[in-house]
Design a protein around this motif. Structure first.
Motif, PDB file in Angstrom:
ATOM      1  N   VAL A 160       0.856  -1.189   0.000  1.00  0.00           N
ATOM      2  CA  VAL A 160       0.000   0.000   0.000  1.00  0.00           C
ATOM      3  C   VAL A 160       0.892   1.239   0.000  1.00  0.00           C
ATOM      4  CG1 VAL A 160      -1.802   1.264   1.239  1.00  0.00           C
ATOM      5  CG2 VAL A 160      -1.785  -1.232   1.277  1.00  0.00           C
ATOM      6  N   PRO A 161       0.673   2.211  -0.907  1.00  0.00           N
ATOM      7  CA  PRO A 161       1.500   3.420  -0.920  1.00  0.00           C
ATOM      8  C   PRO A 161       1.373   4.189   0.392  1.00  0.00           C
ATOM      9  CG  PRO A 161       0.156   3.275  -2.924  1.00  0.00           C
ATOM     10  CD  PRO A 161      -0.327   2.209  -1.991  1.00  0.00           C
ATOM     11  N   VAL A 162       2.446   4.879   0.767  1.00  0.00           N
ATOM     12  CA  VAL A 162       2.452   5.645   2.011  1.00  0.00           C
ATOM     13  C   VAL A 162       1.371   6.728   1.979  1.00  0.00           C
ATOM     14  CG1 VAL A 162       3.854   7.215   3.407  1.00  0.00           C
ATOM     15  CG2 VAL A 162       4.865   5.149   2.474  1.00  0.00           C
ATOM     16  N   GLU A 163       1.106   7.285   0.813  1.00  0.00           N
ATOM     17  CA  GLU A 163       0.064   8.307   0.696  1.00  0.00           C
ATOM     18  C   GLU A 163      -1.299   7.752   1.112  1.00  0.00           C
ATOM     19  OE1 GLU A 163       3.315   9.323  -2.217  1.00  0.00           O
ATOM     20  OE2 GLU A 163       2.234   7.519  -1.616  1.00  0.00           O
ATOM     21  N   GLN A 164      -1.579   6.496   0.720  1.00  0.00           N
ATOM     22  CA  GLN A 164      -2.854   5.879   1.089  1.00  0.00           C
ATOM     23  C   GLN A 164      -2.913   5.596   2.585  1.00  0.00           C
ATOM     24  OE1 GLN A 164      -5.568   5.478  -0.884  1.00  0.00           O
ATOM     25  NE2 GLN A 164      -6.554   4.905   1.045  1.00  0.00           N
ATOM     26  N   ILE A 165      -1.784   5.253   3.174  1.00  0.00           N
ATOM     27  CA  ILE A 165      -1.742   5.023   4.627  1.00  0.00           C
ATOM     28  C   ILE A 165      -2.128   6.303   5.360  1.00  0.00           C
ATOM     29  CG2 ILE A 165      -0.219   4.520   6.576  1.00  0.00           C
ATOM     30  CD1 ILE A 165       1.376   2.725   4.612  1.00  0.00           C
ATOM     31  N   LEU A 166      -1.594   7.451   4.923  1.00  0.00           N
ATOM     32  CA  LEU A 166      -1.930   8.724   5.565  1.00  0.00           C
ATOM     33  C   LEU A 166      -3.407   9.065   5.362  1.00  0.00           C
ATOM     34  CD1 LEU A 166       1.230  10.870   4.717  1.00  0.00           C
ATOM     35  CD2 LEU A 166       0.602   9.842   6.914  1.00  0.00           C
ATOM     36  N   ARG A 167      -3.957   8.742   4.201  1.00  0.00           N
ATOM     37  CA  ARG A 167      -5.398   8.969   3.978  1.00  0.00           C
ATOM     38  C   ARG A 167      -6.218   8.109   4.939  1.00  0.00           C
ATOM     39  NH1 ARG A 167      -3.845   7.882  -1.606  1.00  0.00           N
ATOM     40  NH2 ARG A 167      -3.141   9.849  -2.544  1.00  0.00           N
ATOM     41  N   ASN A 168      -5.789   6.857   5.130  1.00  0.00           N
ATOM     42  CA  ASN A 168      -6.497   5.971   6.057  1.00  0.00           C
ATOM     43  C   ASN A 168      -6.463   6.517   7.480  1.00  0.00           C
ATOM     44  OD1 ASN A 168      -6.933   4.246   3.898  1.00  0.00           O
ATOM     45  ND2 ASN A 168      -5.274   2.855   4.444  1.00  0.00           N
ATOM     46  N   VAL A 169      -5.326   7.081   7.876  1.00  0.00           N
ATOM     47  CA  VAL A 169      -5.209   7.654   9.212  1.00  0.00           C
ATOM     48  C   VAL A 169      -6.153   8.839   9.364  1.00  0.00           C
ATOM     49  CG1 VAL A 169      -3.641   8.856  10.809  1.00  0.00           C
ATOM     50  CG2 VAL A 169      -2.841   6.850   9.548  1.00  0.00           C
ATOM     51  N   MET A 170      -6.276   9.658   8.313  1.00  0.00           N
ATOM     52  CA  MET A 170      -7.174  10.812   8.364  1.00  0.00           C
ATOM     53  C   MET A 170      -8.631  10.394   8.493  1.00  0.00           C
ATOM     54  SD  MET A 170      -5.872  13.876   5.842  1.00  0.00           S
ATOM     55  CE  MET A 170      -5.707  12.920   4.358  1.00  0.00           C
ATOM     56  N   GLU A 171      -8.995   9.289   7.820  1.00  0.00           N
ATOM     57  CA  GLU A 171     -10.399   8.880   7.754  1.00  0.00           C
ATOM     58  C   GLU A 171     -10.802   7.926   8.873  1.00  0.00           C
ATOM     59  OE1 GLU A 171     -10.517   7.099   3.930  1.00  0.00           O
ATOM     60  OE2 GLU A 171     -10.192   8.994   2.838  1.00  0.00           O
ATOM     61  N   ALA A 172      -9.844   7.443   9.673  1.00  0.00           N
ATOM     62  CA  ALA A 172     -10.135   6.425  10.695  1.00  0.00           C
ATOM     63  C   ALA A 172     -11.017   6.987  11.806  1.00  0.00           C
ATOM     64  CB  ALA A 172      -8.833   5.885  11.279  1.00  0.00           C
ATOM     65  N   ASP A 173     -11.782   6.101  12.425  1.00  0.00           N
ATOM     66  CA  ASP A 173     -12.696   6.470  13.518  1.00  0.00           C
ATOM     67  C   ASP A 173     -12.060   6.162  14.864  1.00  0.00           C
ATOM     68  OD1 ASP A 173     -14.743   7.118  11.653  1.00  0.00           O
ATOM     69  OD2 ASP A 173     -15.193   4.981  11.443  1.00  0.00           O
ATOM     70  N   GLY A 174     -12.328   7.007  15.848  1.00  0.00           N
ATOM     71  CA  GLY A 174     -11.800   6.808  17.190  1.00  0.00           C
ATOM     72  C   GLY A 174     -12.605   5.782  17.973  1.00  0.00           C
ATOM     73  N   ILE A 175     -11.914   4.874  18.663  1.00  0.00           N
ATOM     74  CA  ILE A 175     -12.557   3.877  19.526  1.00  0.00           C
ATOM     75  C   ILE A 175     -11.712   3.729  20.793  1.00  0.00           C
ATOM     76  CG2 ILE A 175     -13.619   2.545  17.653  1.00  0.00           C
ATOM     77  CD1 ILE A 175     -11.338   0.501  18.095  1.00  0.00           C
ATOM     78  N   LYS A 176     -12.226   2.951  21.750  1.00  0.00           N
ATOM     79  CA  LYS A 176     -11.488   2.687  22.978  1.00  0.00           C
ATOM     80  C   LYS A 176     -11.022   1.244  23.007  1.00  0.00           C
ATOM     81  CE  LYS A 176     -13.614   6.155  25.994  1.00  0.00           C
ATOM     82  NZ  LYS A 176     -14.377   6.383  27.250  1.00  0.00           N
TER      83      LYS A 176
END
Length: 571
Positions: free
Chosen positions: A330-346
């Motif tokens: 997976v390209p590093v750019e896509q990893i950063l997009r995934n981090v931006m779009e991820a949801d917070g959980i506990k």
């Protein structure tokens, strides 16, 4: 007679000369290559010392490579090069001979703007000529860049925009850099310089500084363990430094997580996201450092944690939707997009206290923090044998495939030896204070997350029986038993179910006799008679990546929904 003697003496002298000549040329043929080799070795070592000296004194993050991964041109002499040095931060590429000149003439990415007494809210582009990324397009004319076989076109080291040589004059009118696609993740250099000045003035009203006041700014901090994975951590460090501010990217082999996370105190409250590149052990290390922030009274700066799995098991990463392992697909750019779009959980974190038995035992109890699972029995024995083998020859364990092969070997060995048999006669188990009668078992596993053993959903098993839903944020632990290593293997391929012993808020296990292998999150040890108590410790703020769902996840969810429907119908 005299003539015969003179001829013989002449012949003998000529043979002596021939012999000495042969000896001389033989020595030359042997010594000369040795001397040439020694001279080349001396020159090479001298050159390496000079290169290391430049690397050490430079503001660039230079690295040397014997072969570039794509066609490259020296930014100084513009010649095509196969090997040379490259900067991990700004992307400069130079030949060995031009390294010193490039280091003097080209500026690297500035992590902080030079202070001129004024507050800044923008900055100009920082252009680097040549070696633009493949399939990049000009921001002016929208045509492809880098198509000519020479040093051509420009790239901004911050926004990653590319421009043709002929379009550069038009682009110079657009002075301000907007930081590109990842502007919401980047910490701008002018922000850090302003904060630094405010700290000198003993001011803490950071919220007035741009982009602090911007609503969608979620700066990311990357923590990479270069010892995890097959050298992937080293590669990822460079790729993240290219896309972000280098001050946001940390190598955990050089700086501890607790120190790196202090950057959060300069950033907006409850907005920072941390990407941990490593195995489950590295994630636990970072979460322990975050717990230290809570003790220091820095609760409002606590970041949310995402995972890029580089370890062997990666069960926590799998549970949170980040996958079972990363190998550069997976390209590093896509990893950063995934981090931006991820949801917070506990995520529940648990305290594991091991108290040794004996009236004269004056040692303090061992205390561990558990994120994934605790176990006693065959899987802990495999982990213990693997750990001992890796300590002896760490160089052999650089590949995820090799690691799993060693686990398989020790699992097969235990199937024949059965070192943990009759565990039910050696231990007592209590769930929420209630004694549990144990069947004939070789191992007990206490689960906090859905995955175990490198990708197996242990609590669900084959999914053909009704069971309460397992979660990692409900304050409950799932406790199961296994009959041995072969039973574990059957569960992993969905040919058998575990022995489900129950769910509980508190688990107490008493080892009455003998020494048994135990592990907490893959950290094994051999333990004598003791009492193990597992209680809830705290919650960790994690990020869940929901767009990827494995077949096991989908089938498990559908099976759980089917069970719930049947239960509702029965009611």
């Amino acid at each position: 007679m005299a003539g015969t003697e003179s001829r013989s003496s002449a012949f003998s002298s000529s043979s002596v000369v021939a012999d000495w000549s042969l000896v001389f040329w033989t020595l030359c043929s042997v010594i000369l290559p040795v001397l040439i080799t020694l001279w080349c070795s001396f020159q090479r070592s001298r050159r390496q010392v000079l290169i290391r000296d430049i690397f050490r004194k430079s503001k660039h993050d230079w690295h040397y490579t014997d072969l570039f991964g794509q066609p490259s041109y020296c930014c100084v002499c513009a010649q095509h090069i196969l090997q040379g040095a490259f900067c991990n931060c700004c992307g400069l590429r130079v030949s060995e001979g031009c390294l010193k000149k490039a280091d003097q003439h080209f500026l690297c990415k500035e992590i902080m703007m030079r202070s001129d007494g004024r507050a800044h809210s923008s900055m100009p582009h920082h252009w680097i000529r040549g070696n633009v990324p493949l399939c990049s397009y000009c921001m002016v004319c929208k045509q492809q860049c880098g198509t000519q076989p020479k040093l051509c076109d420009y790239r901004c080291v911050w926004c990653q925009c590319t421009v043709h040589d002929e379009c550069m004059l038009d682009c110079l009118k657009i002075e301000e850099c907007a930081f590109g696609e990842f502007k919401d993740l980047i910490i701008p250099p002018y922000y850090l310089s302003t904060i630094n000045q405010m700290r000198k003035d003993k001011r803490t009203d950071y919220e007035k500084v741009a982009p602090y006041c911007r609503k969608h700014w979620i700066p990311v901090i990357v923590l990479a363990n270069t010892r995890s994975g097959n050298n992937m951590g080293e590669i990822l460090l460079g790729e993240f430094k290219i896309l972000l501010n280098p001050v946001q990217v940390f190598d955990l082999s050089k700086i501890a997580p607790a120190k790196a996370l202090q950057l959060c105190t300069l950033l907006p409250c409850n907005a920072v996201r941390v990407l941990v590149c490593g195995g489950d052990g590295t994630v636990g290390w970072v979460l322990d450092a975050i717990d230290e922030m809570k003790i220091k009274g820095q609760e409002r700066y606590i970041p949310q944690v995402a995972i890029l799995p580089l370890g062997t098991g990666n069960d926590l990463s799998n549970t949170l939707g980040w996958g079972a392992g990363y190998a550069g697909e997976v390209p590093v750019e896509q990893i950063l997009r995934n981090v931006m779009e991820a949801d917070g959980i506990k995520l529940d974190r648990w305290k594991v206290q091991v108290t040794n038995k004996g009236y004269y035992n004056l040692r303090k109890p061992k205390v561990f923090t558990m994120n994934n699972y605790f176990s006693i029995g065959p899987d802990a024995l495999m982990a213990l044998n693997f750990h001992a083998h890796r300590e002896k020859t760490p160089s052999l364990f650089s590949s995820r495939i090799i690691n799993k092969a060693v686990y398989f070997f020790y699992g097969t060995k235990d199937c024949l030896v059965q070192e943990c048999k009759d565990l039910n006669k050696k231990v007592e188990l209590e769930l929420d204070g209630e004694r549990i009668e144990l069947p004939n078992l070789e191992g007990i596993i206490v689960l906090n997350i859905g995955y175990w053993g490198g990708g197996c959903r242990l609590w669900e098993g084959m999914g053909d029986e009704p069971y309460p839903l397992a979660r990692h944020d409900d304050g409950l632990l799932e406790v199961v038993g296994v009959h041995g290593s072969f039973h574990c293997a059957q569960i992993q391929v969905k040919l058998a179910n575990p022995v489900r012993l129950g769910q509980a808020h508190t688990v107490r296990l008493i080892l009455k006799s003998s020494k048994m292998p135990m592990q907490v999150d893959g950290e094994p040890w051999a333990q004598g008679p003791c009492t193990v108590t597992i209680t809830h410790k705290t919650h960790a703020l994690m990020l869940y990546h929901s767009s990827e769902q494995t077949d096991d996840d989908a089938s498990s969810m559908s099976e759980q929904e089917h069970v719930r429907e049947q239960t509702d119908e029965d009611v």
